[in-house]
Enzyme design. Structure first.
Site, PDB file in Angstrom:
ATOM      1  N   ARG A 143     -13.122  55.326  63.049  1.00  0.00           N
ATOM      2  CA  ARG A 143     -14.414  55.064  62.422  1.00  0.00           C
ATOM      3  C   ARG A 143     -15.387  56.145  62.896  1.00  0.00           C
ATOM      4  NH1 ARG A 143     -12.458  50.089  64.465  1.00  0.00           N
ATOM      5  NH2 ARG A 143     -11.988  48.563  62.835  1.00  0.00           N
ATOM      6  N   LYS A 168     -15.421  48.074  66.917  1.00  0.00           N
ATOM      7  CA  LYS A 168     -16.071  47.129  66.002  1.00  0.00           C
ATOM      8  C   LYS A 168     -15.912  45.691  66.462  1.00  0.00           C
ATOM      9  CE  LYS A 168     -15.995  45.810  61.090  1.00  0.00           C
ATOM     10  NZ  LYS A 168     -15.377  46.084  59.775  1.00  0.00           N
ATOM     11  N   HIS A 243     -16.473  57.203  55.645  1.00  0.00           N
ATOM     12  CA  HIS A 243     -15.504  56.152  55.944  1.00  0.00           C
ATOM     13  C   HIS A 243     -14.249  56.289  55.084  1.00  0.00           C
ATOM     14  CE1 HIS A 243     -14.498  52.445  57.992  1.00  0.00           C
ATOM     15  NE2 HIS A 243     -14.130  51.906  56.856  1.00  0.00           N
ATOM     16  N   ARG A 246     -11.135  57.587  56.681  1.00  0.00           N
ATOM     17  CA  ARG A 246     -10.302  56.568  57.340  1.00  0.00           C
ATOM     18  C   ARG A 246      -9.347  55.929  56.332  1.00  0.00           C
ATOM     19  NH1 ARG A 246     -10.275  52.970  61.807  1.00  0.00           N
ATOM     20  NH2 ARG A 246     -10.125  50.761  61.326  1.00  0.00           N
ATOM     21  N   HIS A 277      -7.729  47.478  63.847  1.00  0.00           N
ATOM     22  CA  HIS A 277      -8.032  46.326  62.995  1.00  0.00           C
ATOM     23  C   HIS A 277      -7.872  45.035  63.778  1.00  0.00           C
ATOM     24  CE1 HIS A 277      -7.223  48.609  58.981  1.00  0.00           C
ATOM     25  NE2 HIS A 277      -8.487  48.651  59.326  1.00  0.00           N
ATOM     26  N   TYR A 286      -4.894  48.205  52.327  1.00  0.00           N
ATOM     27  CA  TYR A 286      -4.724  49.580  51.879  1.00  0.00           C
ATOM     28  C   TYR A 286      -3.625  49.701  50.825  1.00  0.00           C
ATOM     29  CZ  TYR A 286      -7.792  51.016  55.656  1.00  0.00           C
ATOM     30  OH  TYR A 286      -8.881  51.163  56.485  1.00  0.00           O
TER      31      TYR A 286
END
Length: 309
Positions: A143, A168, A243, A246, A277, A286
């Site tokens: 990120r 995050k 972003h 990523r 994640h 994805y």
């Protein structure tokens, strides 16, 4: 008697101690609490929650309404255990719409053009910093805030290992990088130390002022680089974001695994961990971000069932 605001403050504090950032969630919840106080309500009701969720004159988007109501619903479930008079808004109070922005997947040619565009920045050290930042994002899937948050002690230039702290979800992880990436980071570090022999920050990536890069202030420069590289909105009809680098990394990794015949389901937890994640379902998303990925996944599934419909 404990007020709803006090309960909300305690709830948010508890969740943050568990590692949740709660930036938008907290804003929505406290906005609702202020609404209750303005109306004089002392009990959280489903009617009040629905009225607040849909009282957004600047937006009539039902997705936006649904997300606002969801924030109240999550808190109401917690509050009901403490205040039995609390009403939890029903799940079907508003239509459920989950819409995730379609990412822009950079092609190799676009990535090359984007990196070349950094050479137009002045002074030259700024160009080197941006070239290093974008290259790092492209090859690691970090990120933007994680790359900007790296300290010098977090970048092991001997073993090629990044330590990403306070991510995050409040966790830390280690990210191994390729030897070529380590070499590029080492070259940048030499240039940085030459430019700033007496650093005023522990940051690995620094601005021309010698300060840490601010991930909230760099989209403007990125937009200029997109223009210089002549990269426009793709199928998503939206200007690419940093972003999306990523997204591109994750999608490319999955594509390569499928093309190599790897057991993607078995390897997916590795990508989940590498990307930081919270759970594998975030990584599974994805699969829907690229038509080619969907086609490969469908072909793999069809093969596993012997080609039967």
């Amino acid at each position: 008697m404990t007020t709803i605001r006090q309960h909300a403050d305690e709830y948010l504090a508890m969740r943050r101690r568990l590692g949740f950032k709660l930036t938008s969630f907290g804003e929505k919840l406290m906005s609702f609490v202020s609404y209750l106080e303005h109306t004089g309500a002392t009990v959280l009701t489903a009617e009040a929650a629905l009225t607040w969720a849909t009282s957004t004159p600047r937006s009539t988007d039902q997705v936006h309404w649904s997300r606002r109501l969801m924030a109240v619903r999550i808190f109401a479930r917690h509050l009901k255990a403490l205040e039995p008079a609390t009403e939890v808004p029903p799940d079907d109070a508003l239509p459920h719409h989950y819409r995730r922005i379609t990412p822009h997947l950079f092609t190799p040619a676009e990535l090359a053009a984007l990196l070349q565009a950094t050479g137009e920045l002045r002074p030259s050290f700024r160009a080197h910093t941006w070239h290093t930042l974008l290259g790092l994002l492209a090859v690691t899937g970090l990120r933007t805030s994680e790359a900007c948050g790296l300290d010098r002690t977090d970048v092991d230039l001997t073993d090629g290992l990044l330590t990403v702290r306070d991510t995050k979800f409040g966790k830390s992880r280690q990210v191994p990088v390729h030897a070529s990436t380590t070499a590029a980071l080492r070259k940048y570090a030499r240039d940085r130390d030459c430019q700033r022999p007496a650093p005023s920050t522990a940051a690995f990536l620094v601005s021309t002022r010698g300060t840490r890069l601010d991930s909230h202030n760099i989209p403007h420069t990125f937009a200029k680089l997109l223009e210089t590289a002549d990269i426009t909105a793709g199928q998503s009809r939206r200007r690419p974001r940093m972003h999306d680098l990523r997204h591109t990394f994750a999608t490319t990794t999955l594509l390569n695994w499928y093309r190599d015949g790897a057991d993607v389901q078995a390897k997916l937890p590795l990508l989940t961990t590498y990307l930081g994640h919270a759970d594998p379902k975030s990584t599974y998303w994805y699969l829907s971000g690229s038509p080619e990925l969907l086609a490969l996944a469908a072909a793999r599934l069809e093969h596993s069932f012997g080609g039967r419909p």
